[in-house]
Write a protein that holds these residues in place. Structure first.
Motif, PDB file in Angstrom:
ATOM      1  N   LEU A   1       0.842  -1.202   0.000  1.00  0.00           N
ATOM      2  CA  LEU A   1       0.000   0.000   0.000  1.00  0.00           C
ATOM      3  C   LEU A   1       0.872   1.245   0.000  1.00  0.00           C
ATOM      4  N   GLU A   2       0.601   2.139  -0.929  1.00  0.00           N
ATOM      5  CA  GLU A   2       1.399   3.368  -1.021  1.00  0.00           C
ATOM      6  C   GLU A   2       0.467   4.572  -1.131  1.00  0.00           C
ATOM      7  N   ARG A   3       0.788   5.573  -0.341  1.00  0.00           N
ATOM      8  CA  ARG A   3      -0.032   6.780  -0.288  1.00  0.00           C
ATOM      9  C   ARG A   3      -0.015   7.549  -1.604  1.00  0.00           C
TER      10      ARG A   3
ATOM     11  N   ALA B   1      11.792   9.375  -0.488  1.00  0.00           N
ATOM     12  CA  ALA B   1      13.253   9.240  -0.399  1.00  0.00           C
ATOM     13  C   ALA B   1      13.814   8.293  -1.455  1.00  0.00           C
ATOM     14  N   SER B   2      13.133   7.181  -1.668  1.00  0.00           N
ATOM     15  CA  SER B   2      13.677   6.160  -2.561  1.00  0.00           C
ATOM     16  C   SER B   2      13.819   6.633  -4.000  1.00  0.00           C
ATOM     17  N   GLY B   3      13.070   7.632  -4.395  1.00  0.00           N
ATOM     18  CA  GLY B   3      13.110   8.068  -5.782  1.00  0.00           C
ATOM     19  C   GLY B   3      13.930   9.307  -6.016  1.00  0.00           C
TER      20      GLY B   3
ATOM     21  N   GLU C   1      -3.732   6.017   1.143  1.00  0.00           N
ATOM     22  CA  GLU C   1      -3.086   6.407   2.392  1.00  0.00           C
ATOM     23  C   GLU C   1      -3.684   5.627   3.548  1.00  0.00           C
ATOM     24  N   ILE C   2      -2.834   5.024   4.336  1.00  0.00           N
ATOM     25  CA  ILE C   2      -3.317   4.252   5.480  1.00  0.00           C
ATOM     26  C   ILE C   2      -3.362   5.168   6.701  1.00  0.00           C
ATOM     27  N   ALA C   3      -4.572   5.295   7.260  1.00  0.00           N
ATOM     28  CA  ALA C   3      -4.746   6.172   8.416  1.00  0.00           C
ATOM     29  C   ALA C   3      -4.587   5.397   9.715  1.00  0.00           C
TER      30      ALA C   3
ATOM     31  N   ILE D   1      12.538  13.732   1.618  1.00  0.00           N
ATOM     32  CA  ILE D   1      12.307  13.550   3.051  1.00  0.00           C
ATOM     33  C   ILE D   1      12.886  12.226   3.519  1.00  0.00           C
ATOM     34  N   GLU D   2      13.835  12.295   4.428  1.00  0.00           N
ATOM     35  CA  GLU D   2      14.416  11.091   4.991  1.00  0.00           C
ATOM     36  C   GLU D   2      14.274  11.140   6.502  1.00  0.00           C
ATOM     37  N   GLY D   3      14.019   9.989   7.107  1.00  0.00           N
ATOM     38  CA  GLY D   3      13.874   9.924   8.556  1.00  0.00           C
ATOM     39  C   GLY D   3      15.198   9.564   9.211  1.00  0.00           C
TER      40      GLY D   3
ATOM     41  N   HIS E   1      20.965   6.455   4.349  1.00  0.00           N
ATOM     42  CA  HIS E   1      21.813   5.453   3.690  1.00  0.00           C
ATOM     43  C   HIS E   1      21.035   4.201   3.311  1.00  0.00           C
ATOM     44  N   GLY E   2      19.760   4.365   3.014  1.00  0.00           N
ATOM     45  CA  GLY E   2      18.932   3.190   2.752  1.00  0.00           C
ATOM     46  C   GLY E   2      18.910   2.728   1.310  1.00  0.00           C
ATOM     47  N   PHE E   3      19.373   3.546   0.392  1.00  0.00           N
ATOM     48  CA  PHE E   3      19.250   3.156  -1.017  1.00  0.00           C
ATOM     49  C   PHE E   3      20.082   1.910  -1.303  1.00  0.00           C
ATOM     50  N   GLN E   4      21.318   1.941  -0.892  1.00  0.00           N
ATOM     51  CA  GLN E   4      22.159   0.764  -1.112  1.00  0.00           C
ATOM     52  C   GLN E   4      21.520  -0.467  -0.482  1.00  0.00           C
ATOM     53  N   LEU E   5      20.908  -0.285   0.681  1.00  0.00           N
ATOM     54  CA  LEU E   5      20.385  -1.421   1.438  1.00  0.00           C
ATOM     55  C   LEU E   5      19.087  -1.979   0.870  1.00  0.00           C
TER      56      LEU E   5
ATOM     57  N   ASP F   1      24.961  11.539   5.222  1.00  0.00           N
ATOM     58  CA  ASP F   1      24.115  10.924   4.185  1.00  0.00           C
ATOM     59  C   ASP F   1      24.968  10.493   3.035  1.00  0.00           C
ATOM     60  N   GLU F   2      24.542   9.550   2.329  1.00  0.00           N
ATOM     61  CA  GLU F   2      25.023   9.227   1.003  1.00  0.00           C
ATOM     62  C   GLU F   2      24.170   8.116   0.495  1.00  0.00           C
TER      63      GLU F   2
HETATM   64  C1  LIG Z   1      17.939  13.415  -0.939  1.00  0.00           C
HETATM   65  C2  LIG Z   1      18.317  12.076  -0.377  1.00  0.00           C
HETATM   66  C3  LIG Z   1      19.552  11.496  -0.733  1.00  0.00           C
HETATM   67  C4  LIG Z   1      19.906  10.232  -0.288  1.00  0.00           C
HETATM   68  N1  LIG Z   1      21.040   9.612  -0.791  1.00  0.00           N
HETATM   69  C5  LIG Z   1      21.261   8.283  -0.540  1.00  0.00           C
HETATM   70  C6  LIG Z   1      22.352   7.559  -1.167  1.00  0.00           C
HETATM   71  O1  LIG Z   1      23.074   8.100  -1.996  1.00  0.00           O
HETATM   72  N2  LIG Z   1      22.570   6.259  -0.850  1.00  0.00           N
HETATM   73  C7  LIG Z   1      21.791   5.602   0.045  1.00  0.00           C
HETATM   74  O2  LIG Z   1      22.053   4.451   0.311  1.00  0.00           O
HETATM   75  N3  LIG Z   1      20.710   6.254   0.615  1.00  0.00           N
HETATM   76  C8  LIG Z   1      20.429   7.566   0.346  1.00  0.00           C
HETATM   77  N4  LIG Z   1      19.355   8.211   0.920  1.00  0.00           N
HETATM   78  C9  LIG Z   1      18.485   7.466   1.783  1.00  0.00           C
HETATM   79  C10 LIG Z   1      17.523   6.556   1.038  1.00  0.00           C
HETATM   80  O3  LIG Z   1      16.910   7.263  -0.005  1.00  0.00           O
HETATM   81  C11 LIG Z   1      16.474   6.071   2.005  1.00  0.00           C
HETATM   82  O4  LIG Z   1      17.112   5.526   3.134  1.00  0.00           O
HETATM   83  C12 LIG Z   1      15.583   4.989   1.421  1.00  0.00           C
HETATM   84  O5  LIG Z   1      15.109   5.339   0.153  1.00  0.00           O
HETATM   85  C13 LIG Z   1      14.430   4.748   2.351  1.00  0.00           C
HETATM   86  O6  LIG Z   1      13.467   3.941   1.726  1.00  0.00           O
HETATM   87  P1  LIG Z   1      12.093   3.727   2.423  1.00  0.00           P
HETATM   88  O7  LIG Z   1      11.358   2.758   1.593  1.00  0.00           O
HETATM   89  O8  LIG Z   1      12.341   3.393   3.831  1.00  0.00           O
HETATM   90  O9  LIG Z   1      11.420   5.181   2.475  1.00  0.00           O
HETATM   91  P2  LIG Z   1      10.606   6.018   1.405  1.00  0.00           P
HETATM   92  O10 LIG Z   1      11.201   5.953   0.070  1.00  0.00           O
HETATM   93  O11 LIG Z   1      10.389   7.364   1.987  1.00  0.00           O
HETATM   94  O12 LIG Z   1       9.248   5.228   1.320  1.00  0.00           O
HETATM   95  C14 LIG Z   1       8.265   5.273   2.315  1.00  0.00           C
HETATM   96  C15 LIG Z   1       6.939   5.284   1.618  1.00  0.00           C
HETATM   97  O13 LIG Z   1       5.907   5.125   2.555  1.00  0.00           O
HETATM   98  C16 LIG Z   1       4.782   5.851   2.153  1.00  0.00           C
HETATM   99  N5  LIG Z   1       3.907   6.056   3.293  1.00  0.00           N
HETATM  100  C17 LIG Z   1       4.225   6.664   4.465  1.00  0.00           C
HETATM  101  N6  LIG Z   1       3.157   6.653   5.283  1.00  0.00           N
HETATM  102  C18 LIG Z   1       2.147   6.046   4.637  1.00  0.00           C
HETATM  103  C19 LIG Z   1       0.791   5.735   4.978  1.00  0.00           C
HETATM  104  N7  LIG Z   1       0.268   6.057   6.143  1.00  0.00           N
HETATM  105  N8  LIG Z   1       0.037   5.106   4.054  1.00  0.00           N
HETATM  106  C20 LIG Z   1       0.570   4.746   2.857  1.00  0.00           C
HETATM  107  N9  LIG Z   1       1.832   5.006   2.501  1.00  0.00           N
HETATM  108  C21 LIG Z   1       2.621   5.652   3.380  1.00  0.00           C
HETATM  109  C22 LIG Z   1       5.415   7.118   1.622  1.00  0.00           C
HETATM  110  O14 LIG Z   1       4.560   7.815   0.753  1.00  0.00           O
HETATM  111  C23 LIG Z   1       6.669   6.594   0.925  1.00  0.00           C
HETATM  112  O15 LIG Z   1       6.491   6.370  -0.442  1.00  0.00           O
HETATM  113  C24 LIG Z   1      19.024   9.539   0.573  1.00  0.00           C
HETATM  114  C25 LIG Z   1      17.824  10.137   0.978  1.00  0.00           C
HETATM  115  C26 LIG Z   1      17.466  11.382   0.504  1.00  0.00           C
HETATM  116  C27 LIG Z   1      16.145  11.983   0.921  1.00  0.00           C
END
Ligand SMILES: Cc1cc2nc3c(=O)[nH]c(=O)nc-3n(C[C@H](O)[C@H](O)[C@H](O)COP(=O)(O)OP(=O)(O)OC[C@H]3O[C@@H](n4cnc5c(N)ncnc54)[C@H](O)[C@@H]3O)c2cc1C
Lengths: 457, 394
Positions: free
Chosen positions: B43-45, B52-54, B181-183, B320-322, B349-353, B393-394
């Motif tokens: 489920l994606e909002r 962050a991932s994109g 969106e999940i509330a 937006i990164e947490g 640093h989540g992209f690599q992971l 970050d990276e």
């Molecule tokens: C600008 C930037 C640069 C970075 N550079 C790097 C890098 O070079 N290398 C690296 O390893 N990492 C990098 N990172 C970190 C990496 O992008 C993140 O750690 C990773 O993408 C996190 O993935 P995620 O799926 O946890 O979060 P997200 O991609 O944020 O995905 C979470 C998703 O949950 C959805 N969501 C949230 N709440 C709800 C809800 N209630 N209902 C439905 N959907 C919901 C959101 O819409 C979102 O799409 C960077 C981050 C940023 C922001």
């Protein structure tokens, strides 16, 4: 009470009249202008050393140009004028203005964006060959530098600018090989009642067409543009189109001026976080503004073509109105009669422009006919086929999503020239209304910014 | 979507696993769950991979990570190398080498120690002297004191990665539901229930929260709030120039503004990240590139590679990164509720992971345990006070 700090972006008709109105109320605005001189696109001033007369340069708008220029000259000591300066970003009530590689933050209480417009373009196969210009670009070449874009020029697209530029080229002695209008002539008849809101402008349009006919320029209406022929080495060699009777025709030329009206330059409004709304008539997203130019963001005002593309006279009126809005919002009394006069002239022009839109519509359906190999985004070399692929195979139906997957709009122009047509292609491929495709979000810098950029501090 | 009173399937399990949050973590887990034959709803909002991932920098970097995270990063790296074959799509992963360098000679020892420890954990790094750096990368500033080099790390296209995983998951039978969106999330008897803002309900006996910077908003509904802070790393990209610079470069330093990194893509553009992070606004789902950050970043990238002063940047952005106070993600089972799992808060640093997290979480959910250690990332650690570390970050 301290006077508000007001920044006016752009020294075209809207910006000049806005600054003038502010000065008259005792405010010293900062005027930021990317070009070297004031006048904007329409009343662009030639470099100081050029010596062509107002009449040669501006034809029957010479008086207006002269009045705008001399009024601006008179203002110079009462404003903080910053020419050759690009406002590349807006954030936290500051405009970031870069001049000669130094970026200075300029704080404001009120920001009036009078940044004008750029051509609205519909791609056509071959428009990436050297020798294709936008109509606006072709006009600037003539006005600022007395240059023609080619020896044999075809002007094509639709809208009043098509005839204006063609006529200006003829008057300048250039050879215009043809004028190809995608709008059928019948629409112009239908639009007459609205066009009569400004009889002088209508008459001027008719004079332009007459002057083209006198010069024996072949004029075609209701055409379907097929392609610009040529090659990567020699550039443009001709244009192929179907005339209104569906007969395929070819015109030889070495340059093309292409355009379909204008689109507002909205990046600064976007960076200032103004809300946008979709205008079904023009099929464009535009910032929300009230009658006096207030945007949805407190302290941010829009005037001239960057709010609504209504032409130079409207720009002057809306520039004044935006200044009045700033003054009102800062507790000044504003002359009701002047506000009314500006509003009345704007209302007339709006009606006339509605007529123009009816007479010369944006041929959005052409997006569907674009062959897959046609380049849409020239910065990134993304074709109509690439765009359809991300819609059909990767599920992109939204403009920014399609950009993320295909790179459309990711180049130097940031989608200002491909975004509008790109949205039509996406909408058509996805089978959704174009407003659902949305618009590309603006991202700073609004134009390329050197990494050598320095802080003044 | 049905709101009918007698909707017959109100009590039906919708899937084995429901995943909330369609970033890289959610999309990759959905894919790997399908590989294990588990039915899954993602489920994606907004749109998958839009946060962050994109919009991240795209670094596929292992060196410099918290050492106990290397097994996970290694597992991820192994998957990165197999993506075209796994997904049937290319996400532009280039194992072109990663250079971690420092200006200050006092950091050379740290680079060396890290390399020694990393070798024990399966990551081979080459230490480069100042002379070697000058010879191999003559365009770097002479200020560089030394570097460590990871030959098979590199970079990939973040805009493509998570959506490619989601599409592959769909092809394998997953349900990916966007614009949802999940509330509310809750456990209702044996099942978890996720309720969308429009009233739709999704159920499964297992739930995974992969909501990125928004993770705590959901985990707190299970009594497990964590002190996550949203920030916006700042990015920019130059106009394209001929493709010459294969490696990714990153500065290792304790000074926030000095942290700058860059990579070139074959198309020619150079992507730049680092220096100061901006604020982020999770409630409106926006983080803005700040002009002041752009200015700092330009100054620092000029310092690292002076010739870049002749280039233009054409676009800036943020995302937006947490961030957690100890700079480690939350990953693993809930400390309180059985059947509930978390993978969020990746601290820049989540992209690599991403691929590794997907694989590990699928394994954990499917089998109840994982062969890759993830103890340091337990939700339960927030039961005790934690030390605050500075993050990069990276
Ligand atoms: C600008 C930037 C640069 C970075 N550079 C790097 C890098 O070079 N290398 C690296 O390893 N990492 C990098 N990172 C970190 C990496 O992008 C993140 O750690 C990773 O993408 C996190 O993935 P995620 O799926 O946890 O979060 P997200 O991609 O944020 O995905 C979470 C998703 O949950 C959805 N969501 C949230 N709440 C709800 C809800 N209630 N209902 C439905 N959907 C919901 C959101 O819409 C979102 O799409 C960077 C981050 C940023 C922001």
């Amino acid at each position: 009470m301290a006077q508000p700090r007001v920044i006016v972006i752009g020294a075209g008709p809207a910006g000049v009249r806005c600054a003038q109105t502010l000065v008259a109320a005792g405010i010293r605005p900062t005027v930021i202008e990317e070009g070297r001189r004031d006048g904007g696109q329409i009343y662009r001033r030639q470099p100081e050393s050029f010596k062509r007369s107002y009449e040669t340069l501006y034809g029957d708008t010479a008086d207006r140009a002269k009045s705008l220029h001399s009024d601006f000259d008179a203002l110079r000591s009462q404003i903080d004028y910053r020419p050759e300066t690009l406002a590349w970003n807006v954030a936290n009530s500051m405009v970031y203005a870069v001049k000669a590689g130094v970026s200075t933050p300029v704080p404001f209480d009120a920001l009036v964006v009078c940044a004008g417009a750029t051509d609205r373009l519909m791609p056509i196969p071959g428009w990436d060959f050297a020798g294709t210009y936008s109509l606006g670009g072709a006009q600037i070449a003539l006005k600022a530098q007395a240059c023609s874009i080619g020896r044999q020029v075809v002007f094509m697209g639709t809208g009043p600018l098509l005839y204006l530029v063609a006529a200006q080229y003829v008057a300048a002695g250039a050879k215009v090989a043809a004028v190809l209008d995608t709008s059928p002539f019948s629409l112009r008849i239908g639009a007459l009642p609205k066009l009569l809101a400004q009889p002088a402008a209508l008459a001027k349009g008719m004079r332009l067409v007459a002057s083209l006919k006198r010069a024996r320029v072949p004029l075609y209406s209701g055409v379907k543009l097929i392609e610009i022929t040529g090659d990567a080495h020699d550039g443009v060699q001709g244009v192929v189109f179907d005339d209104s009777k569906d007969v395929r025709r070819t015109v030889q030329c070495d340059a093309v001026g292409l355009g379909y009206h204008l689109r507002p330059e909205t990046q600064l409004a976007d960076l200032a976080r103004c809300e946008f709304e979709f205008h079904a008539g023009r099929r464009l997203w535009m910032p929300k503004v009230d009658d006096m130019g207030r945007s949805s963001v407190k302290g941010v005002y829009l005037a001239g073509d960057s709010a609504r593309v209504l032409g130079a006279d409207a720009a002057e009126a809306s520039g004044r109105l935006a200044a009045f809005a700033v003054l009102q919002d800062h507790g000044h009394k504003v002359p009701a009669d002047q506000v009314q006069a500006a509003e009345a002239s704007l209302a007339r022009i709006r009606r006339f422009q509605a007529g123009l839109n009816q007479a010369f519509p944006w041929p959005h359906a052409q997006a569907a006919d674009l062959p897959d190999h046609a380049v849409v985004c020239r910065c990134e070399n993304v074709t109509a086929g690439d765009l359809r692929h991300v819609v059909n195979e990767m599920g992109a139906q939204e403009a920014n999503r399609a950009k993320a997957f295909s790179r459309v709009g990711m180049g130097r122009c940031q989608g200002r020239y491909c975004g509008v047509a790109g949205a039509e292609i996406i909408a058509q491929a996805a089978g959704v209304p174009v407003e659902l495709v949305g618009r590309l979000r603006g991202q700073a810098p609004i134009k390329p910014l050197t990494i050598a950029v320095e802080d003044p501090a | 979507m049905s709101t009918l009173m007698n909707a017959p399937d109100q009590r039906r399990y919708d899937a084995d696993v429901v995943i909330v949050g369609g970033g890289f973590m959610g999309a990759a887990t959905a894919f790997f769950l399908r590989q294990r034959g588990r039915s899954v709803i993602l489920l994606e909002r907004g749109l998958v991979g839009q946060q962050a991932s994109g919009v991240n920098f795209g670094n596929v970097r292992r060196q410099g990570r918290f050492l106990p995270q290397l097994p996970l990063a290694n597992r991820s790296r192994a998957i990165w190398g197999r993506l075209p074959e796994l997904l049937g799509e290319d996400v532009e992963f280039l194992p072109s080498g990663h250079v971690r360098l420092c200006y200050d000679p006092v950091h050379l020892d740290a680079l060396e120690e890290y390399a020694k420890a990393a070798r024990q954990l399966g990551l081979d790094l080459e230490l480069l002297s100042q002379q070697t750096v000058r010879k191999r990368f003559p365009y770097l500033t002479h200020e560089v004191a030394g570097a460590s080099y990871a030959p098979v790390d590199g970079h990939a296209n973040p805009r493509l990665a998570a959506p490619a995983f989601a599409r592959a998951a769909v092809r394998a039978g997953a349900k990916v539901i966007e614009n949802t969106e999940i509330a509310a999330v809750e456990k209702d008897g044996e099942d978890f229930r996720a309720t969308a803002t429009d009233g739709r309900i999704f159920r499964a006996p297992a739930m995974l929260i992969t909501a990125g910077a928004w993770g705590s908003l959901l985990s707190e509904q299970f009594g497990e709030a964590v002190p996550i802070v949203a920030r916006g790393p700042q990015m920019s990209v130059t106009e394209p120039i001929p493709y010459k610079m294969r490696e990714v470069f990153g500065v290792m330093t304790k000074i926030e503004r000095e942290v700058v990194y860059c990579r070139q893509i074959p198309r020619g553009n150079i992507i730049i990240g680092g220096s100061t992070r901006g604020p982020a606004f999770p409630d409106i789902r926006r983080a803005y590139a700040l002009p002041t950050s752009t200015m700092t970043q330009m100054a620092e990238i000029r310092r690292l590679i002076p010739a870049f002063g002749r280039l233009n940047i054409i676009r800036t952005w943020s995302g937006i990164e947490g961030y957690m106070p100890d700079d480690r993600p939350i990953m693993g089972p809930s400390g309180k509720v059985s059947g509930l799992f978390y993978a969020f808060g990746f601290c820049g640093h989540g992209f690599q992971l991403g691929p590794g997290v997907g694989d590990v979480m699928a394994e954990l959910i499917d089998t109840g345990s994982t062969t890759t250690p993830i103890e340091p990332f337990q939700m339960a650690r927030f039961a005790v006070p934690v030390a605050v570390a500075g993050g990069v970050d990276e």
